[in-house]
Design an enzyme around this catalytic site. Structure first.
Site, PDB file in Angstrom:
ATOM      1  N   LYS A 110     -23.262  69.430  67.130  1.00  0.00           N
ATOM      2  CA  LYS A 110     -23.880  70.676  66.640  1.00  0.00           C
ATOM      3  C   LYS A 110     -24.076  71.688  67.763  1.00  0.00           C
ATOM      4  O   LYS A 110     -24.016  72.892  67.536  1.00  0.00           O
ATOM      5  CB  LYS A 110     -25.197  70.384  65.930  1.00  0.00           C
ATOM      6  N   LYS A 192     -14.758  64.206  59.421  1.00  0.00           N
ATOM      7  CA  LYS A 192     -15.473  63.828  58.197  1.00  0.00           C
ATOM      8  C   LYS A 192     -15.719  65.056  57.308  1.00  0.00           C
ATOM      9  O   LYS A 192     -15.813  66.191  57.810  1.00  0.00           O
ATOM     10  CB  LYS A 192     -16.779  63.101  58.511  1.00  0.00           C
ATOM     11  N   LYS A 195     -20.677  69.590  54.978  1.00  0.00           N
ATOM     12  CA  LYS A 195     -21.234  70.731  54.250  1.00  0.00           C
ATOM     13  C   LYS A 195     -20.989  72.051  54.952  1.00  0.00           C
ATOM     14  O   LYS A 195     -20.952  73.093  54.319  1.00  0.00           O
ATOM     15  CB  LYS A 195     -22.761  70.573  54.215  1.00  0.00           C
TER      16      LYS A 195
HETATM   17  P1  AMP Z   1     -25.981  65.696  55.361  1.00  0.00           P
HETATM   18  O1  AMP Z   1     -24.820  66.343  54.664  1.00  0.00           O
HETATM   19  O2  AMP Z   1     -25.799  65.661  56.843  1.00  0.00           O
HETATM   20  O3  AMP Z   1     -27.323  66.199  54.912  1.00  0.00           O
HETATM   21  O4  AMP Z   1     -25.921  64.148  54.945  1.00  0.00           O
HETATM   22  C1  AMP Z   1     -26.607  63.572  53.860  1.00  0.00           C
HETATM   23  C2  AMP Z   1     -26.180  62.122  53.689  1.00  0.00           C
HETATM   24  O5  AMP Z   1     -24.782  62.032  53.341  1.00  0.00           O
HETATM   25  C3  AMP Z   1     -26.339  61.258  54.946  1.00  0.00           C
HETATM   26  O6  AMP Z   1     -26.730  59.956  54.566  1.00  0.00           O
HETATM   27  C4  AMP Z   1     -24.962  61.245  55.536  1.00  0.00           C
HETATM   28  O7  AMP Z   1     -24.717  60.122  56.336  1.00  0.00           O
HETATM   29  C5  AMP Z   1     -24.087  61.224  54.288  1.00  0.00           C
HETATM   30  N1  AMP Z   1     -22.774  61.843  54.534  1.00  0.00           N
HETATM   31  C6  AMP Z   1     -22.547  63.116  54.954  1.00  0.00           C
HETATM   32  N2  AMP Z   1     -21.228  63.363  55.068  1.00  0.00           N
HETATM   33  C7  AMP Z   1     -20.593  62.203  54.721  1.00  0.00           C
HETATM   34  C8  AMP Z   1     -19.217  61.826  54.618  1.00  0.00           C
HETATM   35  N3  AMP Z   1     -18.245  62.682  54.912  1.00  0.00           N
HETATM   36  N4  AMP Z   1     -18.941  60.565  54.208  1.00  0.00           N
HETATM   37  C9  AMP Z   1     -19.929  59.684  53.899  1.00  0.00           C
HETATM   38  N5  AMP Z   1     -21.245  59.988  53.972  1.00  0.00           N
HETATM   39  C10 AMP Z   1     -21.584  61.232  54.365  1.00  0.00           C
END
Ligand code: AMP
Ligand code: TRP
Length: 325
Positions: A110, A192, A195
């Site tokens: 980040k 990966k 968002k």
């Molecule tokens: P975030 O988008 O960072 O708020 O992530 C929310 C949840 O989704 C967390 O548990 C992350 O580890 C999971 N997560 C985010 N992106 C991925 C991805 N590409 N594949 C699997 N899990 C994800």
């Protein structure tokens, strides 16, 4: 067992979030005491629009409900509404090794991505996450693979605190789905799904059928023709096979067989239909909850009260142990 997890409210929830985290939540809620949080304080560490935050939070509550979090079984609440999260963060900062924070992969990534906004909150982000987890005496933390390092740090912080001030926190454990732990970007299969990346690189859980089709047809694939799972040689096709397999409940072998003599275009067309079918119920429920915002707000209000009871009791113990009256 006590389960805790959270997602940041900014940005749309995609199938990576669903397959990595939310699907595990739904499975866990039948037999465990689950608490699912919308972590708005974490979201403040990256650039965001204050005027849109409240609405993004409500949208995420709707995602949780539409995806199957049952408010009669699980607590759903907004992090900033329970003040103990920020209070405990400060106290945990005093036992967190600075070097560990600087080594976190997410902090490094980040800091590169938002070069003009490397704030101290970005560095301390994992301490707030440790506070989230430890406040509820959490035993299981269902997350995607990228959060494993943060849960490890929460364990370290809990152990250090317990050593210094006496047994206070349970030591939490990350729960990571073997198959859905890391869904990759449709545009860059080596990265990966995220968002904060452009919309065509991900499928959001409320995307329309037209959008889903368009994004999948444009997804980057690999050289060659065969539909085979091979992470090294065929990362794009392997990612699409994983998504297909998880959303349609079919094994990878079954899918490889089904598409043995077929080309990429036919594979993608069939996959798009499978994704559309799997996400269709979520979109329908979203419409239903959008027209019931009072109900959604009531759930968040009740969640806040239930969360506060547990958080307050842990904080009282922490204050006593640390010599604060
Ligand atoms: P975030 O988008 O960072 O708020 O992530 C929310 C949840 O989704 C967390 O548990 C992350 O580890 C999971 N997560 C985010 N992106 C991925 C991805 N590409 N594949 C699997 N899990 C994800
Ligand atoms: N940091 C997590 C993410 O970006 C979100 C999060 C905040 C979280 N607090 C948490 C996840 C506590 C699990 C438990 O995905």
């Amino acid at each position: 067992m006590r389960v805790f997890s959270g997602i940041q409210p900014t940005g749309a929830i995609h199938i990576g979030n669903y397959l990595g985290a939310i699907r595990q939540w739904i499975e866990l809620q039948d037999k465990n005491e689950c608490i699912f949080c919308i972590v708005d304080l974490h979201a403040l560490t990256s650039p965001y629009d204050p005027a849109k935050l409240e609405n993004s939070i409500l949208e995420k509550a709707i995602v949780y409900l539409a995806a199957g979090v049952n408010p009669e079984k699980s607590v759903i609440f907004i992090q900033s509404q329970v003040k103990e999260h920020t209070e405990l963060t400060w106290l945990l900062n005093t036992v967190t090794p600075l070097g560990d924070l600087g080594r976190m992969t997410q902090f490094k990534e980040k800091s590169k991505k938002f070069k003009e906004n490397v704030n101290a909150g970005l560095l301390n982000y994992p301490v707030l996450m440790a506070a989230d987890i430890l406040l509820y005496q959490t035993e299981i933390v269902p997350v995607g693979e990228d959060q494993k390092q943060h849960v490890e740090l929460a364990r370290t912080i809990a152990r250090k605190f317990n050593q210094k001030f006496g047994e206070t926190f349970k030591i939490p454990e990350a729960k990571i789905s073997e198959t859905g732990k890391r869904i990759m970007s449709l545009s860059y299969p080596a990265k990966k799904m995220s968002k904060t990346d452009p919309s065509e690189s991900r499928i959001d859980i409320f995307d329309s059928p037209e959008k889903i089709k368009e994004k999948i047809m444009r997804a980057v694939t690999d050289t060659g023709k065969s539909i085979k799972y091979d992470l090294k040689k065929k990362p794009g096709i392997s990612n699409l096979l994983t998504i297909y397999s998880l959303l349609a409940n079919k094994t990878i072998e079954e899918l490889e067989k089904k598409f043995e003599k077929k080309g990429y275009a036919e594979f993608k067309k069939t996959l798009a239909n499978a994704v559309i079918d799997a996400l269709d119920p979520f979109r329908k429920k979203q419409q239903e909850f959008l027209s019931r915002d009072v109900y959604v707000k009531t759930i968040l209000e009740q969640g806040k009260k239930r969360a506060q009871l547990i958080a307050g009791s842990t904080m009282a113990d922490v204050r006593k142990k640390m010599g604060l009256s």
